[in-house]
Design a protein around this motif. Structure first.
Motif, PDB file in Angstrom:
ATOM      1  N   MET A 129       1.035  -1.066  -0.460  1.00 49.79           N
ATOM      2  CA  MET A 129       0.061  -0.377   0.043  1.00 49.79           C
ATOM      3  C   MET A 129       1.152   1.701   0.202  1.00 49.79           C
ATOM      4  SD  MET A 129      -2.839   0.275  -0.258  1.00 49.79           S
ATOM      5  CE  MET A 129      -3.906   1.657  -0.180  1.00 49.79           C
ATOM      6  N   ARG A 130       1.803   1.137   0.888  1.00 45.45           N
ATOM      7  CA  ARG A 130       2.786   2.395   0.338  1.00 45.45           C
ATOM      8  C   ARG A 130       3.566   2.470  -0.373  1.00 45.45           C
ATOM      9  NH1 ARG A 130       3.183   5.975   5.299  1.00 45.45           N
ATOM     10  NH2 ARG A 130       5.342   6.377   4.513  1.00 45.45           N
ATOM     11  N   GLU A 131       3.139   1.468  -1.227  1.00 44.72           N
ATOM     12  CA  GLU A 131       4.299   2.312  -2.834  1.00 44.72           C
ATOM     13  C   GLU A 131       3.372   2.208  -3.800  1.00 44.72           C
ATOM     14  OE1 GLU A 131       6.174  -1.221  -6.771  1.00 44.72           O
ATOM     15  OE2 GLU A 131       5.457  -2.100  -4.166  1.00 44.72           O
ATOM     16  N   ARG A 132       1.943   1.498  -3.537  1.00 37.65           N
ATOM     17  CA  ARG A 132       0.978   1.786  -4.132  1.00 37.65           C
ATOM     18  C   ARG A 132       0.608   3.793  -4.160  1.00 37.65           C
ATOM     19  NH1 ARG A 132      -5.686   1.016  -3.934  1.00 37.65           N
ATOM     20  NH2 ARG A 132      -6.586   1.808  -5.372  1.00 37.65           N
ATOM     21  N   CYS A 133       0.620   4.171  -3.011  1.00 39.99           N
ATOM     22  CA  CYS A 133       0.330   5.448  -2.488  1.00 39.99           C
ATOM     23  C   CYS A 133       1.633   6.624  -3.086  1.00 39.99           C
ATOM     24  CB  CYS A 133       0.608   6.106  -1.034  1.00 39.99           C
ATOM     25  SG  CYS A 133      -1.218   5.057  -0.148  1.00 39.99           S
ATOM     26  N   ASP A 134       2.938   6.067  -3.541  1.00 36.99           N
ATOM     27  CA  ASP A 134       3.968   6.349  -3.399  1.00 36.99           C
ATOM     28  C   ASP A 134       3.715   6.574  -4.731  1.00 36.99           C
ATOM     29  OD1 ASP A 134       5.198   6.642  -1.303  1.00 36.99           O
ATOM     30  OD2 ASP A 134       6.834   4.865  -1.360  1.00 36.99           O
ATOM     31  N   GLU A 135       3.454   6.001  -5.508  1.00 35.32           N
ATOM     32  CA  GLU A 135       3.563   5.711  -6.903  1.00 35.32           C
ATOM     33  C   GLU A 135       2.643   6.974  -7.106  1.00 35.32           C
ATOM     34  OE1 GLU A 135       2.501   2.234  -8.623  1.00 35.32           O
ATOM     35  OE2 GLU A 135       4.789   0.967  -8.156  1.00 35.32           O
ATOM     36  N   SER A 136       1.109   6.893  -7.194  1.00 41.59           N
ATOM     37  CA  SER A 136       0.104   7.961  -7.354  1.00 41.59           C
ATOM     38  C   SER A 136       0.811   9.043  -6.767  1.00 41.59           C
ATOM     39  CB  SER A 136      -0.927   7.506  -6.042  1.00 41.59           C
ATOM     40  OG  SER A 136      -1.952   8.811  -6.231  1.00 41.59           O
ATOM     41  N   TRP A 137       1.214   9.931  -5.569  1.00 45.90           N
ATOM     42  CA  TRP A 137       1.509  11.255  -5.079  1.00 45.90           C
ATOM     43  C   TRP A 137       3.111  11.366  -6.437  1.00 45.90           C
ATOM     44  CZ3 TRP A 137       0.026  13.912  -1.597  1.00 45.90           C
ATOM     45  CH2 TRP A 137       1.442  15.134  -0.728  1.00 45.90           C
ATOM     46  N   GLU A 138       3.493  10.746  -6.701  1.00 44.08           N
ATOM     47  CA  GLU A 138       4.948  11.508  -7.559  1.00 44.08           C
ATOM     48  C   GLU A 138       4.112  11.420  -8.623  1.00 44.08           C
ATOM     49  OE1 GLU A 138       8.177  11.959  -6.812  1.00 44.08           O
ATOM     50  OE2 GLU A 138       7.619  11.126  -5.208  1.00 44.08           O
ATOM     51  N   ASP A 139       3.236  10.943  -9.456  1.00 47.75           N
ATOM     52  CA  ASP A 139       2.326  11.091 -10.499  1.00 47.75           C
ATOM     53  C   ASP A 139       1.441  12.548 -10.557  1.00 47.75           C
ATOM     54  OD1 ASP A 139       4.037   9.203 -11.866  1.00 47.75           O
ATOM     55  OD2 ASP A 139       1.698   7.180 -10.916  1.00 47.75           O
ATOM     56  N   THR A 140       0.890  13.072  -9.582  1.00 46.77           N
ATOM     57  CA  THR A 140       0.748  14.296  -9.329  1.00 46.77           C
ATOM     58  C   THR A 140       0.881  15.729  -8.932  1.00 46.77           C
ATOM     59  OG1 THR A 140      -0.012  13.794  -6.834  1.00 46.77           O
ATOM     60  CG2 THR A 140      -1.021  12.714  -8.109  1.00 46.77           C
ATOM     61  N   THR A 141      -0.028  16.704  -8.605  1.00 46.70           N
ATOM     62  CA  THR A 141       0.951  17.678  -8.158  1.00 46.70           C
ATOM     63  C   THR A 141       0.553  18.432  -7.253  1.00 46.70           C
ATOM     64  OG1 THR A 141      -0.480  18.668  -9.875  1.00 46.70           O
ATOM     65  CG2 THR A 141       1.769  17.983 -10.793  1.00 46.70           C
ATOM     66  N   PRO A 142       1.130  19.556  -6.643  1.00 45.06           N
ATOM     67  CA  PRO A 142       0.138  20.270  -5.100  1.00 45.06           C
ATOM     68  C   PRO A 142      -1.409  20.623  -5.704  1.00 45.06           C
ATOM     69  CG  PRO A 142       2.460  20.815  -5.131  1.00 45.06           C
ATOM     70  CD  PRO A 142       2.272  20.112  -6.302  1.00 45.06           C
ATOM     71  N   PHE A 143      -2.220  20.954  -4.685  1.00 45.78           N
ATOM     72  CA  PHE A 143      -3.434  21.091  -5.172  1.00 45.78           C
ATOM     73  C   PHE A 143      -2.823  22.686  -4.048  1.00 45.78           C
ATOM     74  CE2 PHE A 143      -7.848  22.899  -3.190  1.00 45.78           C
ATOM     75  CZ  PHE A 143      -8.160  23.005  -4.668  1.00 45.78           C
ATOM     76  N   ASP A 144      -2.808  23.986  -5.254  1.00 46.38           N
ATOM     77  CA  ASP A 144      -3.315  25.138  -4.233  1.00 46.38           C
ATOM     78  C   ASP A 144      -5.057  25.430  -3.806  1.00 46.38           C
ATOM     79  OD1 ASP A 144      -2.991  28.383  -3.700  1.00 46.38           O
ATOM     80  OD2 ASP A 144      -2.286  28.821  -5.831  1.00 46.38           O
ATOM     81  N   LEU A 145      -4.850  26.184  -2.529  1.00 45.48           N
ATOM     82  CA  LEU A 145      -6.483  26.051  -1.682  1.00 45.48           C
ATOM     83  C   LEU A 145      -6.529  27.656  -1.952  1.00 45.48           C
ATOM     84  CD1 LEU A 145      -5.764  24.577   1.478  1.00 45.48           C
ATOM     85  CD2 LEU A 145      -7.593  24.253   0.611  1.00 45.48           C
ATOM     86  N   ARG A 146      -5.500  28.702  -2.141  1.00 50.76           N
ATOM     87  CA  ARG A 146      -6.131  29.585  -2.506  1.00 50.76           C
ATOM     88  C   ARG A 146      -6.614  30.351  -1.415  1.00 50.76           C
ATOM     89  NH1 ARG A 146      -8.837  28.895  -8.952  1.00 50.76           N
ATOM     90  NH2 ARG A 146      -6.929  28.002  -9.702  1.00 50.76           N
ATOM     91  N   THR A 147      -6.748  30.093  -0.575  1.00 45.74           N
ATOM     92  CA  THR A 147      -6.831  30.499   0.914  1.00 45.74           C
ATOM     93  C   THR A 147      -5.635  30.971   1.574  1.00 45.74           C
ATOM     94  OG1 THR A 147      -8.731  29.362   0.345  1.00 45.74           O
ATOM     95  CG2 THR A 147      -8.402  29.807   2.480  1.00 45.74           C
ATOM     96  N   PRO A 148      -6.245  31.933   2.555  1.00 46.53           N
ATOM     97  CA  PRO A 148      -4.515  32.055   3.549  1.00 46.53           C
ATOM     98  C   PRO A 148      -5.037  31.365   4.600  1.00 46.53           C
ATOM     99  CG  PRO A 148      -6.861  34.571   3.319  1.00 46.53           C
ATOM    100  CD  PRO A 148      -7.043  33.396   2.739  1.00 46.53           C
ATOM    101  N   ALA A 149      -4.068  31.607   5.029  1.00 46.54           N
ATOM    102  CA  ALA A 149      -3.952  30.787   6.789  1.00 46.54           C
ATOM    103  C   ALA A 149      -4.781  31.262   7.867  1.00 46.54           C
ATOM    104  CB  ALA A 149      -2.234  30.854   6.818  1.00 46.54           C
ATOM    105  N   ARG A 150      -5.303  30.837   8.650  1.00 46.35           N
ATOM    106  CA  ARG A 150      -6.279  31.300   9.245  1.00 46.35           C
ATOM    107  C   ARG A 150      -5.628  32.613  10.592  1.00 46.35           C
ATOM    108  NH1 ARG A 150     -11.082  29.320  12.704  1.00 46.35           N
ATOM    109  NH2 ARG A 150     -11.407  27.876  10.676  1.00 46.35           N
ATOM    110  N   SER A 151      -4.472  32.062  11.518  1.00 47.71           N
ATOM    111  CA  SER A 151      -3.788  32.528  11.785  1.00 47.71           C
ATOM    112  C   SER A 151      -3.072  33.491  11.243  1.00 47.71           C
ATOM    113  CB  SER A 151      -2.400  31.458  12.028  1.00 47.71           C
ATOM    114  OG  SER A 151      -2.224  31.342  11.507  1.00 47.71           O
ATOM    115  N   ARG A 152      -2.840  34.286   9.987  1.00 45.70           N
ATOM    116  CA  ARG A 152      -1.737  34.779   9.195  1.00 45.70           C
ATOM    117  C   ARG A 152      -3.285  35.854   9.078  1.00 45.70           C
ATOM    118  NH1 ARG A 152       1.714  38.481   8.539  1.00 45.70           N
ATOM    119  NH2 ARG A 152       1.867  39.432   6.452  1.00 45.70           N
TER     120      ARG A 152
END
Length: 278
Positions: A129-152
């Motif tokens: 399962m770790r290997e499957r998730c590793d492969e999936s992670w490597e094939d994706t790109t980060p998602f931009d929330l476009r939202t400021p951090a609450r603390s900020r």
């Protein structure tokens, strides 16, 4: 992770039990979640003193759903800034909600009123399962929330307008169940304007702060002002300036809103919105 499978009324409680003994240095994949499960994950991670590092693989539609709720998205943004949470979009099919740790896998199974976290420590299965998730992670790109951090948001609001304005906005945000636009629900811009009106801040000043902080554009603040002004929640008065058109000072528009505790103001405002003519 927990030493046995967990059964609880909510998915958040299963997460909490699953993470309680996990070292903060551990890196955990979470995948295959729905909207409510994603919200529960963010809630628990924000509440833990030393949360593990979580890599969330989710469908784009679920992450965009998250982005539309300022309360959830700004909390997630804090977790991202702290490097507790990373978000990536995947179209890979996962059979159910999965929590894939370094030495165990938990599968989330839900009924109408309970959630079970079914755990296996089988080393071969965990590695697969770790290997499957590793492969999936490597094939994706980060998602931009476009939202400021609450603390900020809190920090810059206090720095710009003072701690009382920040405290009122914080109390109002915590008082509402959601900031997701739905009927008479108040979003983060509405609440900011109510806090500004309670302290008679100029529309120009609060909207400039909101745009600089990443909360919303000046145009969005202007539209929200008009929406709240129509049923009398807020009112404006002109403030002359040396050059150009007068600016508008915000104030609470209805006598029944003045003197109301900040935490009660959203409820009173929503009642007025609900009773206002269409």
């Amino acid at each position: 992770m927990a030493s046995a499978s967990q059964v609880a009324p909510t998915v958040a409680e299963v997460y909490r039990a699953s993470f309680v003994d996990v070292p903060a240095s551990n890196e955990i994949y979470v995948a295959g979640l729905g909207e409510d499960s994603t919200a529960g994950l963010i809630e628990v991670l924000a509440d833990l003193d030393e949360p593990p590092t979580v890599w969330l693989l989710a469908r784009e539609s679920h992450l965009k759903w998250l982005r539309r709720d300022f309360q959830l998205a700004s909390t997630a943004a804090d977790l991202v800034a702290d490097e507790t949470l990373s978000l990536r979009v995947t179209e890979d099919e996962f059979e159910s909600g999965l929590v894939v740790g370094e030495d165990s896998v938990i599968s989330l199974v839900q009924t109408a009123d309970q959630v079970a976290g079914l755990r296996t420590d089988d080393a071969e299965f965990v590695a697969a399962m770790r290997e499957r998730c590793d492969e999936s992670w490597e094939d994706t790109t980060p998602f931009d929330l476009r939202t400021p951090a609450r603390s900020r948001v809190y920090e810059t609001l206090a720095d710009t307008f003072g701690s009382e304005v920040e405290a009122d906005f914080r109390a109002m945000l915590e008082a509402v169940k959601t900031t997701r636009s739905d009927g008479n629900a108040l979003n983060e811009v509405d609440l900011t304007l109510l806090a500004a009106a309670a302290h008679e801040i100029q529309l120009y000043e609060i909207s400039r702060w909101g745009e600089d902080a990443g909360v919303a554009s000046k145009a969005t603040f202007s539209r929200a002002k008009s929406r709240l002004e129509k049923p009398g929640l807020i009112a404006t008065e002109k403030v002359p300036i040396d050059v150009g058109r007068p600016r508008l000072r915000l104030r609470l528009g209805d006598d029944q809103l003045r003197g109301v505790e900040a935490s009660d103001l959203p409820g009173a405002a929503q009642e007025m919105l609900a009773s206002a003519p269409a």
